[in-house]
Design a protein around this motif. Structure first.
Motif, PDB file in Angstrom:
ATOM      1  N   LEU A  46       0.827  -1.198   0.000  1.00  0.00           N
ATOM      2  CA  LEU A  46       0.000   0.000   0.000  1.00  0.00           C
ATOM      3  C   LEU A  46       0.867   1.255   0.000  1.00  0.00           C
ATOM      4  N   HIS A  47       1.917   1.244   0.791  1.00  0.00           N
ATOM      5  CA  HIS A  47       2.842   2.385   0.816  1.00  0.00           C
ATOM      6  C   HIS A  47       3.436   2.607  -0.575  1.00  0.00           C
ATOM      7  N   ASP A  48       3.877   1.532  -1.209  1.00  0.00           N
ATOM      8  CA  ASP A  48       4.446   1.637  -2.554  1.00  0.00           C
ATOM      9  C   ASP A  48       3.412   2.147  -3.552  1.00  0.00           C
ATOM     10  N   ALA A  49       2.183   1.656  -3.446  1.00  0.00           N
ATOM     11  CA  ALA A  49       1.119   2.057  -4.368  1.00  0.00           C
ATOM     12  C   ALA A  49       0.767   3.532  -4.176  1.00  0.00           C
ATOM     13  N   GLN A  50       0.720   3.993  -2.943  1.00  0.00           N
ATOM     14  CA  GLN A  50       0.423   5.401  -2.681  1.00  0.00           C
ATOM     15  C   GLN A  50       1.552   6.299  -3.192  1.00  0.00           C
ATOM     16  N   SER A  51       2.775   5.847  -3.048  1.00  0.00           N
ATOM     17  CA  SER A  51       3.913   6.597  -3.575  1.00  0.00           C
ATOM     18  C   SER A  51       3.838   6.689  -5.092  1.00  0.00           C
ATOM     19  N   GLU A  52       3.409   5.617  -5.728  1.00  0.00           N
ATOM     20  CA  GLU A  52       3.267   5.607  -7.177  1.00  0.00           C
ATOM     21  C   GLU A  52       2.180   6.587  -7.633  1.00  0.00           C
ATOM     22  N   VAL A  53       1.070   6.646  -6.912  1.00  0.00           N
ATOM     23  CA  VAL A  53       0.009   7.594  -7.243  1.00  0.00           C
ATOM     24  C   VAL A  53       0.550   9.029  -7.140  1.00  0.00           C
ATOM     25  N   GLU A  54       1.263   9.322  -6.075  1.00  0.00           N
ATOM     26  CA  GLU A  54       1.850  10.656  -5.903  1.00  0.00           C
ATOM     27  C   GLU A  54       2.814  10.976  -7.038  1.00  0.00           C
ATOM     28  N   ARG A  55       3.646  10.009  -7.412  1.00  0.00           N
ATOM     29  CA  ARG A  55       4.599  10.217  -8.498  1.00  0.00           C
ATOM     30  C   ARG A  55       3.865  10.494  -9.805  1.00  0.00           C
ATOM     31  N   LEU A  56       2.810   9.745 -10.054  1.00  0.00           N
ATOM     32  CA  LEU A  56       2.053   9.930 -11.288  1.00  0.00           C
ATOM     33  C   LEU A  56       1.398  11.307 -11.342  1.00  0.00           C
TER      34      LEU A  56
END
Length: 70
Positions: free
Chosen positions: A49-59
């Motif tokens: 979940l942490h990785d997925a949230q970081s990916e959303v922020e990056r996008l």
């Protein structure tokens, strides 16, 4: 002001779908976290979940960058 390359234009055109897909992954992981009772599984889900949230922020940052350039 720099113009978008062909690949950047294509990336920008597909960015909304990419963000929606990433946000769906976050929602799925949040749902999984709520359903599990296994502490080890919960730790794995929270890491994902942490990785997925970081990916959303990056996008979102990339989307803003591309939009600014267009």
């Amino acid at each position: 002001r720099q113009k978008l390359t062909y690949n950047e234009k294509r990336e920008l055109e597909g960015m909304e779908a990419t963000v929606l897909e990433a946000e769906a992954r976050v929602a799925d992981l949040q749902s999984s976290a709520e359903k599990t009772g296994d502490p080890e599984e919960l730790n794995r889900i929270y890491a994902d979940l942490h990785d997925a949230q970081s990916e959303v922020e990056r996008l979102y940052e990339r989307w803003a960058e591309l939009d600014e350039m267009s």
